[in-house]
Scaffold this motif. Structure first.
Motif, mmCIF file in Angstrom:
data_model
loop_
_atom_site.group_PDB
_atom_site.id
_atom_site.type_symbol
_atom_site.label_atom_id
_atom_site.label_comp_id
_atom_site.label_asym_id
_atom_site.label_seq_id
_atom_site.Cartn_x
_atom_site.Cartn_y
_atom_site.Cartn_z
ATOM 1 N N ASP A 164 0.873 -1.135 0.083
ATOM 2 C CA ASP A 164 0.094 0.009 -0.003
ATOM 3 C C ASP A 164 0.823 1.348 0.003
ATOM 4 O O ASP A 164 0.173 2.368 0.155
ATOM 5 C CB ASP A 164 -0.967 0.003 1.151
ATOM 6 N N THR A 165 2.263 1.096 -0.313
ATOM 7 C CA THR A 165 3.141 2.349 -0.016
ATOM 8 C C THR A 165 2.780 2.969 -1.573
ATOM 9 O O THR A 165 2.908 2.536 -2.789
ATOM 10 C CB THR A 165 4.602 1.921 -0.099
ATOM 11 N N PRO A 166 2.557 4.132 -1.470
ATOM 12 C CA PRO A 166 2.390 5.060 -2.849
ATOM 13 C C PRO A 166 3.698 5.299 -3.681
ATOM 14 O O PRO A 166 4.774 5.579 -3.128
ATOM 15 C CB PRO A 166 1.785 6.516 -2.353
ATOM 16 N N GLY A 167 3.552 4.955 -4.798
ATOM 17 C CA GLY A 167 4.584 5.033 -5.783
ATOM 18 C C GLY A 167 4.556 3.869 -6.803
ATOM 19 O O GLY A 167 3.611 3.210 -7.140
ATOM 20 N N ARG A 168 5.420 3.736 -7.810
ATOM 21 C CA ARG A 168 5.731 2.662 -8.815
ATOM 22 C C ARG A 168 6.931 1.921 -8.914
ATOM 23 O O ARG A 168 7.784 2.415 -8.277
ATOM 24 C CB ARG A 168 5.476 3.480 -10.144
ATOM 25 N N GLU A 169 6.780 0.875 -9.362
ATOM 26 C CA GLU A 169 7.831 -0.132 -9.578
ATOM 27 C C GLU A 169 8.305 -0.165 -10.940
ATOM 28 O O GLU A 169 7.517 0.010 -11.870
ATOM 29 C CB GLU A 169 7.543 -1.674 -9.166
ATOM 30 N N PHE A 170 9.734 -0.215 -11.349
ATOM 31 C CA PHE A 170 10.242 -0.167 -12.624
ATOM 32 C C PHE A 170 11.335 -1.325 -12.371
ATOM 33 O O PHE A 170 11.523 -1.867 -11.578
ATOM 34 C CB PHE A 170 10.875 1.242 -12.961
ATOM 35 N N VAL A 171 11.570 -1.733 -13.994
ATOM 36 C CA VAL A 171 12.455 -2.742 -13.972
ATOM 37 C C VAL A 171 13.942 -2.232 -14.632
ATOM 38 O O VAL A 171 13.795 -1.770 -15.638
ATOM 39 C CB VAL A 171 11.837 -3.745 -14.853
ATOM 40 N N LEU A 172 15.161 -2.764 -14.019
ATOM 41 C CA LEU A 172 16.278 -2.361 -14.660
ATOM 42 C C LEU A 172 17.048 -3.359 -15.036
ATOM 43 O O LEU A 172 17.043 -4.472 -14.333
ATOM 44 C CB LEU A 172 17.051 -1.401 -13.430
ATOM 45 N N ARG A 173 17.577 -3.532 -16.454
ATOM 46 C CA ARG A 173 18.230 -4.587 -16.779
ATOM 47 C C ARG A 173 19.734 -4.110 -17.041
ATOM 48 O O ARG A 173 20.121 -3.329 -17.356
ATOM 49 C CB ARG A 173 17.826 -4.997 -18.209
ATOM 50 N N SER A 174 20.544 -5.033 -16.299
ATOM 51 C CA SER A 174 22.124 -4.747 -16.286
ATOM 52 C C SER A 174 22.893 -5.968 -16.613
ATOM 53 O O SER A 174 22.230 -7.193 -16.460
ATOM 54 C CB SER A 174 22.564 -4.331 -14.942
ATOM 55 N N SER A 175 24.025 -5.935 -16.856
ATOM 56 C CA SER A 175 24.798 -7.227 -17.304
ATOM 57 C C SER A 175 25.252 -7.693 -16.025
ATOM 58 O O SER A 175 25.609 -8.948 -16.105
ATOM 59 C CB SER A 175 26.283 -6.543 -17.804
ATOM 60 N N ASP A 176 25.583 -6.806 -14.888
ATOM 61 C CA ASP A 176 25.638 -7.776 -13.542
ATOM 62 C C ASP A 176 25.183 -6.873 -12.506
ATOM 63 O O ASP A 176 24.571 -5.687 -12.601
ATOM 64 C CB ASP A 176 27.139 -7.875 -13.295
ATOM 65 N N LEU A 177 25.224 -7.534 -11.285
ATOM 66 C CA LEU A 177 24.559 -6.757 -10.147
ATOM 67 C C LEU A 177 25.468 -5.730 -9.396
ATOM 68 O O LEU A 177 25.072 -4.896 -8.671
ATOM 69 C CB LEU A 177 24.295 -7.951 -9.165
ATOM 70 N N GLY A 178 26.592 -6.015 -9.581
ATOM 71 C CA GLY A 178 27.502 -4.897 -8.884
ATOM 72 C C GLY A 178 27.480 -5.007 -7.535
ATOM 73 O O GLY A 178 27.454 -6.023 -6.886
ATOM 74 N N SER A 179 27.504 -3.916 -6.923
ATOM 75 C CA SER A 179 27.202 -3.763 -5.466
ATOM 76 C C SER A 179 26.138 -3.916 -5.030
ATOM 77 O O SER A 179 25.948 -3.192 -3.684
ATOM 78 C CB SER A 179 28.462 -2.715 -4.670
ATOM 79 N N LEU A 180 24.960 -3.722 -5.598
ATOM 80 C CA LEU A 180 23.648 -3.374 -5.324
ATOM 81 C C LEU A 180 23.107 -4.761 -4.700
ATOM 82 O O LEU A 180 23.538 -5.831 -4.805
ATOM 83 C CB LEU A 180 22.755 -3.178 -6.693
ATOM 84 N N GLU A 181 22.086 -4.454 -3.698
ATOM 85 C CA GLU A 181 21.364 -5.431 -3.149
ATOM 86 C C GLU A 181 19.825 -5.095 -2.915
ATOM 87 O O GLU A 181 19.537 -3.974 -3.037
ATOM 88 C CB GLU A 181 22.163 -6.047 -1.847
ATOM 89 N N MET A 182 19.384 -5.895 -2.160
ATOM 90 C CA MET A 182 17.818 -5.530 -1.770
ATOM 91 C C MET A 182 17.960 -4.356 -0.525
ATOM 92 O O MET A 182 18.817 -4.676 0.276
ATOM 93 C CB MET A 182 16.959 -6.703 -1.069
ATOM 94 N N GLY A 183 17.528 -3.376 -0.883
ATOM 95 C CA GLY A 183 17.254 -2.256 0.056
ATOM 96 C C GLY A 183 18.373 -1.098 -0.455
ATOM 97 O O GLY A 183 18.162 -0.027 0.376
ATOM 98 N N SER A 184 19.095 -1.285 -1.405
ATOM 99 C CA SER A 184 19.688 -0.260 -1.859
ATOM 100 C C SER A 184 19.019 1.016 -2.311
ATOM 101 O O SER A 184 18.094 0.888 -2.950
ATOM 102 C CB SER A 184 20.786 -0.792 -2.997
#
Length: 539
Positions: A164-184
Motif C-alpha cells: 500500500d506504499t504510494p509509488g511505482r515499480e520499474f525494472v532495470l536490466r544490467s549485465s551484472d549486479l555490482g554492489s547492489l542488493e535489496m534495500g539499496s
C-alpha cells in the motif's frame, strides 16, 4: 379332606368407578437446566461463528516460532496467534498453524505475504530492534489479488516496500549486479527517493533484472527518456576533458545505489508506466552520452595512427559534442594497397540547429540534411584527430572549418556515408619533428665539434695571457688611482687651507650677490640714477 371355606358375599361391595387420567404439570425447577442448555448452545454457535480463519505458513526452520506465543501483526496491530508448530512430512520444512481474527479473512489472498520479524541489518538500515525484548513475531503484508488462499510460504527476507506504499515499480536490466542488493537506495538529484526491491538472474544467465520502487511524488520524474546508472562507490572519469569524480552520497559509497535523470538535451517525454523496463548503465557519463533518438551514422577514413582513440570518444565541433565514436576498424584498400582506418561515428544532427526565432524546430528531412552537410563540407568542414589529454594520451575527433583544405565532398553512396578528413595536429607535429630531425642529421656535427674545440683552446690561451700579463698592470693602475683618491680626500679635509679658502670664497660670493640685489632694487625705484647718479636723500 377339610371342608372349603365359604365364598365371600360380593354383593355388599360398592361398585368401582373409573377415575379420569390426570395431566403432568411442569415444575419451575426444570427451567434452570433448560436455560443453561440454551445459553451453552448459543455460546457454542457464537464461538463457531466468531472463529477466525485458520491458515498454515511454511518456514525453513522454527527459529523464533513458539506455539501459543508467537503473534501475527499487521502494521503493529495483533491479528492472530500461532497455535501449533510442526515439521512437514518430508522433514525439510516447518509448518506453523495460525488462527487469525475473523475480520482479516477477506485479506487472505494469493499475494498476501508473511515473514518472520527479527533484528536485521540490510541496505544500510536496521529493522526489528523491538523484537529483542518482546520476541519475534510474524509480519503480514496484504495483497491485492482476488483469489482466496489459506496456505502460504513465508518470505526469507522481509519485503522492502509494502503493497500500500504510494509509488511505482520499474525494472532495470544490467549485465551484472555490482554492489547492489535489496534495500539499496535510489537517488534523484542526490535525494533518496526509493529502494531496490528485488533482483533475479535472467533465464539465459546473461544479465540481471532489478525491480526498483520509486516513492510518490518522485515517480512522476521517471519518463520514457529517463536514464538510470549505477551510482555505487566513486565514479572516476578520466578522458579528454580531464579527471572528474562524482558520487551521490556516503551511503552510496559504502552500500551502493542507483541514480536516475532525464538528459537535458532530450525531450521530456511522457511519464513512464509501472513495470517499464530501463537499461542500467555503468555510470552517469555513459548514461548521458546518447540522449537523442535522431542518429546519423557516418564513417571517416584516416591514414594515420589511431592510438588513443577508442569507442565512446566524442566528436567535437568547437567545444560542442556532436556525436561519438561507435567503432574502429582496419581495412586494406584493394585499389591502392594501403592500410586505411575506418572510424564509424554517430552524429546527432539535432544538436546543430539552424538559427531561428522558433524554440522548437522540426527535424530536417533527409534531403534537407544532405544539402546542409554538403554546404558545410564545401565551406571547408573537415574531420581530424586532436589530442584531448596529454597526460593520458587520449584523442578525439574534431569537426572544424579549414579554408585551406583541398576540395572534397561527402560520399553518400557508401554505407554509411563517408565524411572527408584531413591530417590531424598530431600528424602535423610528427611531420614537423621528422623534418627537424632530418635537418639535424644533415648538420656537420664533427666539424662543429672540431671548431668548438679550437675555439675553447683559444679562449683558454687568452685567459692565461690575461692572468699573467694584463692582471698585474691592472692591479698597478688601480693602486695609483687609490693614491689619487686619498690625496684628494686629504686636500678636502676640514682643517686644510684649501677647504678654508674655499669657504671664504663662497662667503665673498654671497656678499657680492647681496650687493647686486640691493643695487637692482635701488635702480628699480630710481631709474634716473643711471643718468644723474645717486642723489642724497632730502631732509
Amino acid at each position: 379332606m377339610p371342608d372349603a371355606p365359604p365364598s365371600p358375599d360380593l354383593s355388599t361391595l360398592p361398585e368401582a368407578e373409573a377415575a379420569p387420567k390426570s395431566r403432568w404439570k411442569p415444575q419451575l425447577v426444570w427451567l434452570v437446566p433448560l436455560v443453561a442448555a440454551l445459553i451453552g448452545g448459543w455460546l457454542a454457535v457464537k464461538s463457531v461463528l466468531d472463529q477466525g480463519p485458520v491458515i498454515t505458513i511454511v518456514f525453513k526452520n522454527a527459529e523464533g516460532l513458539e506455539a501459543g506465543k508467537t503473534k501475527l501483526k499487521y502494521k503493529d496491530v495483533e491479528i492472530g496467534l500461532v497455535t501449533t508448530v510442526a515439521l512437514s512430512q518430508d522433514l525439510k520444512q516447518v509448518v506453523a498453524t495460525a488462527e487469525l481474527v475473523k475480520d482479516f479473512k477477506p485479506h487472505l489472498v494469493e499475494d498476501t505475504t508473511f515473514w518472520l520479524v527479527k533484528p536485521r541489518i540490510s541496505g544500510g538500515s536496521v529493522s526489528g530492534l523491538g523484537t529483542v525484548l518482546s520476541g519475534s513475531f510474524i509480519g503480514v503484508g496484504v495483497g491485492k489479488s482476488a483469489l482466496a488462499q489459506k496456505a502460504f510460504t513465508a518470505l526469507e527476507v522481509p519485503p522492502v516496500i509494502q503493497v500500500d506504499t504510494p509509488g511505482r515499480e520499474f525494472v532495470l536490466r544490467s549485465s551484472d549486479l555490482g554492489s547492489l542488493e535489496m534495500g539499496s537506495p535510489i537517488f534523484f538529484r542526490r535525494l533518496q527517493v526509493g529502494q531496490v526491491v528485488s533482483y533475479r538472474l535472467d533465464q539465459d544467465g546473461r544479465g540481471v533484472d532489478l525491480r526498483i520502487f520509486v516513492n510518490a511524488p518522485y515517480d512522476q520524474y521517471v519518463t520514457e527518456n529517463t536514464r538510470f546508472w549505477n551510482a555505487s562507490g566513486l565514479d572516476v572519469k578520466l578522458d579528454a576533458g580531464g579527471i572528474e569524480v562524482n558520487t551521490q552520497s556516503m551511503l552510496s559509497i559504502l552500500l551502493g545505489g542507483v541514480a536516475f535523470e532525464t538528459p537535458p538535451e532530450s525531450a521530456a517525454g511522457a511519464v513512464a508506466a509501472a513495470d517499464t523496463t530501463f537499461e542500467l548503465f555503468a555510470g552517469r557519463g555513459q548514461a548521458m552520452r546518447n540522449p537523442e533518438r535522431d542518429v546519423l551514422k557516418m564513417v571517416m577514413l584516416f591514414d594515420e595512427s589511431l592510438r588513443g582513440l577508442a569507442p565512446g570518444a566524442i566528436v567535437d565541433f568547437r567545444g560542442i559534442a556532436l556525436g561519438e565514436v561507435s567503432a574502429i576498424r582496419v581495412e586494406l584498400d584493394p585499389v591502392s594497397r594501403r592500410i586505411i582506418m575506418p572510424v564509424e561515428v554517430n552524429l546527432y544532427p539535432q544538436r546543430l540547429r539552424l538559427r531561428s526565432k522558433e524554440k522548437d524546430q522540426p527535424p530536417l528531412s533527409d534531403e534537407a540534411r544532405k544539402r546542409f552537410l554538403d554546404n558545410m563540407v564545401a565551406n571547408g568542414l573537415r574531420a581530424q584527430m586532436r589530442s584531448g589529454n596529454l597526460l593520458t594520451g587520449q584523442i578525439y575527433i574534431a569537426l572544424d572549418f579549414l579554408p585551406d583544405a583541398p576540395k572534397a565532398g561527402i560520399d553518400w553512396n557508401s554505407a554509411p556515408p563517408q565524411l572527408p578528413t584531413t591530417a590531424g595536429s598530431l600528424g602535423e607535429l610528427q611531420a614537423t619533428l621528422k623534418n627537424v630531425a632530418g635537418k639535424l642529421e644533415k648538420l656537420p656535427v664533427e666539424q662543429i665539434g672540431t671548431d668548438l674545440r679550437q675555439t675553447l683552446q683559444a679562449a683558454n690561451r687568452l685567459m692565461t695571457r690575461l692572468d699573467t700579463q694584463v692582471t698585474p698592470e691592472v692591479v698597478a693602475t688601480l693602486s695609483e688611482a687609490r693614491k689619487a683618491v686619498d690625496t684628494a680626500q686629504g686636500m678636502m679635509a676640514a682643517d686644510k687651507p684649501l677647504q678654508y679658502d674655499t669657504r671664504e670664497a663662497i662667503r665673498e660670493l654671497g656678499r657680492t650677490a647681496k650687493s647686486l640685489r640691493a643695487l637692482s632694487d635701488y635702480l628699480e625705484r630710481h631709474p634716473e640714477a643711471l643718468l644723474w647718479g645717486k642723489q642724497e636723500d632730502k631732509q
